[in-house]
Design a protein around this motif. Sequence first.
Motif, PDB file in Angstrom:
ATOM      1  N   SER A  10       9.234   0.923   1.665  1.00  0.00           N
ATOM      2  CA  SER A  10       8.191  -0.096   1.787  1.00  0.00           C
ATOM      3  C   SER A  10       7.432  -0.209   0.463  1.00  0.00           C
ATOM      4  CB  SER A  10       7.216   0.260   2.917  1.00  0.00           C
ATOM      5  OG  SER A  10       7.863   0.264   4.157  1.00  0.00           O
ATOM      6  N   TYR A  11       6.626  -1.248   0.365  1.00  0.00           N
ATOM      7  CA  TYR A  11       5.836  -1.519  -0.821  1.00  0.00           C
ATOM      8  C   TYR A  11       4.364  -1.377  -0.435  1.00  0.00           C
ATOM      9  CZ  TYR A  11       4.489  -4.118  -5.066  1.00  0.00           C
ATOM     10  OH  TYR A  11       3.957  -4.496  -6.263  1.00  0.00           O
ATOM     11  N   ALA A  12       3.636  -0.561  -1.149  1.00  0.00           N
ATOM     12  CA  ALA A  12       2.226  -0.311  -0.825  1.00  0.00           C
ATOM     13  C   ALA A  12       1.319  -0.905  -1.904  1.00  0.00           C
ATOM     14  CB  ALA A  12       1.963   1.184  -0.703  1.00  0.00           C
ATOM     15  N   ILE A  13       0.241  -1.521  -1.454  1.00  0.00           N
ATOM     16  CA  ILE A  13      -0.810  -2.023  -2.347  1.00  0.00           C
ATOM     17  C   ILE A  13      -2.124  -1.410  -1.883  1.00  0.00           C
ATOM     18  CG2 ILE A  13      -2.007  -4.032  -3.279  1.00  0.00           C
ATOM     19  CD1 ILE A  13       0.422  -5.712  -2.509  1.00  0.00           C
ATOM     20  N   VAL A  14      -2.768  -0.662  -2.773  1.00  0.00           N
ATOM     21  CA  VAL A  14      -4.055  -0.038  -2.464  1.00  0.00           C
ATOM     22  C   VAL A  14      -5.105  -0.663  -3.368  1.00  0.00           C
ATOM     23  CG1 VAL A  14      -5.378   2.103  -2.383  1.00  0.00           C
ATOM     24  CG2 VAL A  14      -2.934   2.119  -1.806  1.00  0.00           C
ATOM     25  N   SER A  15      -6.142  -1.228  -2.764  1.00  0.00           N
ATOM     26  CA  SER A  15      -7.235  -1.852  -3.513  1.00  0.00           C
ATOM     27  C   SER A  15      -8.551  -1.215  -3.104  1.00  0.00           C
ATOM     28  CB  SER A  15      -7.287  -3.361  -3.231  1.00  0.00           C
ATOM     29  OG  SER A  15      -6.067  -3.984  -3.555  1.00  0.00           O
ATOM     30  N   ASN A  43      11.937 -11.946   7.992  1.00  0.00           N
ATOM     31  CA  ASN A  43      12.010 -11.923   6.533  1.00  0.00           C
ATOM     32  C   ASN A  43      11.032 -10.934   5.904  1.00  0.00           C
ATOM     33  OD1 ASN A  43      13.947 -14.038   6.440  1.00  0.00           O
ATOM     34  ND2 ASN A  43      12.307 -15.525   6.771  1.00  0.00           N
ATOM     35  N   ARG A  44       9.922 -10.689   6.600  1.00  0.00           N
ATOM     36  CA  ARG A  44       8.882  -9.872   5.975  1.00  0.00           C
ATOM     37  C   ARG A  44       7.965  -9.296   7.050  1.00  0.00           C
ATOM     38  NH1 ARG A  44       3.616 -10.285   3.971  1.00  0.00           N
ATOM     39  NH2 ARG A  44       3.256  -9.533   1.842  1.00  0.00           N
ATOM     40  N   LEU A  45       7.611  -8.048   6.871  1.00  0.00           N
ATOM     41  CA  LEU A  45       6.624  -7.378   7.718  1.00  0.00           C
ATOM     42  C   LEU A  45       5.500  -6.886   6.830  1.00  0.00           C
ATOM     43  CD1 LEU A  45       5.504  -5.744  10.177  1.00  0.00           C
ATOM     44  CD2 LEU A  45       7.123  -3.938   9.550  1.00  0.00           C
ATOM     45  N   GLY A  46       4.269  -7.178   7.217  1.00  0.00           N
ATOM     46  CA  GLY A  46       3.116  -6.683   6.477  1.00  0.00           C
ATOM     47  C   GLY A  46       2.085  -6.096   7.417  1.00  0.00           C
ATOM     48  N   LEU A  47       1.518  -4.968   7.036  1.00  0.00           N
ATOM     49  CA  LEU A  47       0.419  -4.347   7.793  1.00  0.00           C
ATOM     50  C   LEU A  47      -0.706  -4.058   6.807  1.00  0.00           C
ATOM     51  CD1 LEU A  47       0.513  -1.736  10.597  1.00  0.00           C
ATOM     52  CD2 LEU A  47      -0.842  -1.213   8.560  1.00  0.00           C
ATOM     53  N   ARG A  48      -1.876  -4.572   7.104  1.00  0.00           N
ATOM     54  CA  ARG A  48      -3.008  -4.454   6.173  1.00  0.00           C
ATOM     55  C   ARG A  48      -4.258  -4.026   6.938  1.00  0.00           C
ATOM     56  NH1 ARG A  48      -5.578  -9.323   2.421  1.00  0.00           N
ATOM     57  NH2 ARG A  48      -6.955  -7.981   1.175  1.00  0.00           N
ATOM     58  N   TYR A  49      -4.843  -2.906   6.517  1.00  0.00           N
ATOM     59  CA  TYR A  49      -6.088  -2.410   7.107  1.00  0.00           C
ATOM     60  C   TYR A  49      -7.180  -2.420   6.034  1.00  0.00           C
ATOM     61  CZ  TYR A  49      -4.312  -0.732  11.631  1.00  0.00           C
ATOM     62  OH  TYR A  49      -3.806  -0.644  12.899  1.00  0.00           O
ATOM     63  N   VAL A  50      -8.337  -2.977   6.413  1.00  0.00           N
ATOM     64  CA  VAL A  50      -9.464  -3.099   5.488  1.00  0.00           C
ATOM     65  C   VAL A  50     -10.676  -2.422   6.114  1.00  0.00           C
ATOM     66  CG1 VAL A  50     -10.954  -4.696   4.221  1.00  0.00           C
ATOM     67  CG2 VAL A  50      -8.552  -5.304   4.651  1.00  0.00           C
ATOM     68  N   SER A  51     -11.261  -1.459   5.410  1.00  0.00           N
ATOM     69  CA  SER A  51     -12.465  -0.746   5.872  1.00  0.00           C
ATOM     70  C   SER A  51     -13.594  -0.976   4.889  1.00  0.00           C
ATOM     71  CB  SER A  51     -12.188   0.764   5.983  1.00  0.00           C
ATOM     72  OG  SER A  51     -11.217   1.038   6.967  1.00  0.00           O
ATOM     73  N   ASP A  52     -14.764  -1.314   5.405  1.00  0.00           N
ATOM     74  CA  ASP A  52     -15.964  -1.503   4.580  1.00  0.00           C
ATOM     75  C   ASP A  52     -16.968  -0.399   4.911  1.00  0.00           C
ATOM     76  OD1 ASP A  52     -15.096  -3.756   3.234  1.00  0.00           O
ATOM     77  OD2 ASP A  52     -15.857  -5.135   4.753  1.00  0.00           O
ATOM     78  N   PHE A  53     -17.454   0.262   3.865  1.00  0.00           N
ATOM     79  CA  PHE A  53     -18.379   1.384   4.029  1.00  0.00           C
ATOM     80  C   PHE A  53     -19.722   1.031   3.389  1.00  0.00           C
ATOM     81  CE2 PHE A  53     -14.098   3.193   3.965  1.00  0.00           C
ATOM     82  CZ  PHE A  53     -14.106   3.911   5.144  1.00  0.00           C
ATOM     83  N   ASP A  77      -2.368  -2.244   2.014  1.00  0.00           N
ATOM     84  CA  ASP A  77      -1.252  -3.064   2.500  1.00  0.00           C
ATOM     85  C   ASP A  77       0.024  -2.244   2.505  1.00  0.00           C
ATOM     86  OD1 ASP A  77      -2.215  -5.607   3.001  1.00  0.00           O
ATOM     87  OD2 ASP A  77      -1.892  -6.317   0.966  1.00  0.00           O
ATOM     88  N   ILE A  78       0.795  -2.346   3.569  1.00  0.00           N
ATOM     89  CA  ILE A  78       2.155  -1.829   3.597  1.00  0.00           C
ATOM     90  C   ILE A  78       3.068  -3.019   3.878  1.00  0.00           C
ATOM     91  CG2 ILE A  78       3.790  -0.242   4.660  1.00  0.00           C
ATOM     92  CD1 ILE A  78       1.581   1.214   3.214  1.00  0.00           C
ATOM     93  N   ILE A  79       4.024  -3.256   2.999  1.00  0.00           N
ATOM     94  CA  ILE A  79       4.852  -4.461   3.074  1.00  0.00           C
ATOM     95  C   ILE A  79       6.327  -4.064   3.041  1.00  0.00           C
ATOM     96  CG2 ILE A  79       5.474  -6.613   1.903  1.00  0.00           C
ATOM     97  CD1 ILE A  79       2.611  -6.475   0.639  1.00  0.00           C
TER      98      ILE A  79
END
Length: 245
Positions: free
Chosen positions: A167-172, A120-130, A198-200
């Motif tokens: 795809s649907y992208a969310i950039v925070s 139903n749904r695929l999500g890929l989320r990468y989080v980097s802290d600097f 996020d890429i959804i």
Amino acid sequence: MRIPRKIDDRLTDAIVNIQFNPGVPADAVVGYFHNLAGNLYDVTSGNNTPVFPPFNAPGFLIEQQGFFAIDSKSGIRVDVSAKQINFNITAGYRGWDLYSGLIGQTLEPLFAQKVIRKVNRLGLRYVSDFKQVRVFEQINATMQIQAFNPELAKTQFRTEFQTDSGSYAIVSLSNAYPTFVEQTGQPDGGISSRVDIDIIRGYDSQEAISFDQLITQVHQAHDEQKQLFFSLLKDEFVQTLNPQD
């Protein structure tokens, strides 16, 4: 745009989330995975009560009843519940080849045994802290809200859009938040910024995809995330992250 093969991207989370309709009774999904885990991974730990991730994002919450296993070779944790499977890193990111290989190794028998009937749904989320970085000064955009906050400290920016692939992208982005001493909770005088992408991809009720199609789209989501990450950051900042071609 040049994309390095590898950088010190300061990843704290690298999540792949797949939500599905099961082809077996919902309460049997965890049992199927439990039986597979010992053969799929060099298991270092497993439990019937998954630990929640350190952030709350729609679509990425893990259901209460589930099982997790951690593969000691890759350091990847896999959480499975009745209608979703979640992959994340636990001991640093060791590269996409190793990560995507374990994802395919996990999903293939679940498709073959009809445990996963429809995605139903695929999500890929990468989080980097600097650490010690003001990320708003390192992006290919100009942001000025000087009347409120000249340095844009403790400021967040979020944008959502559809990619060329559908795809649907969310950039925070979180800029210059204070850091704290872990033991005491007191400010330590430092700052930290976050890049969260996020890429959804959602699938409608009539859209059934195979294992091979899903893996192709997992790789595509990863490529889109990389494209966004490197298009967002200034090249001179990327050069400080030890890029390797």
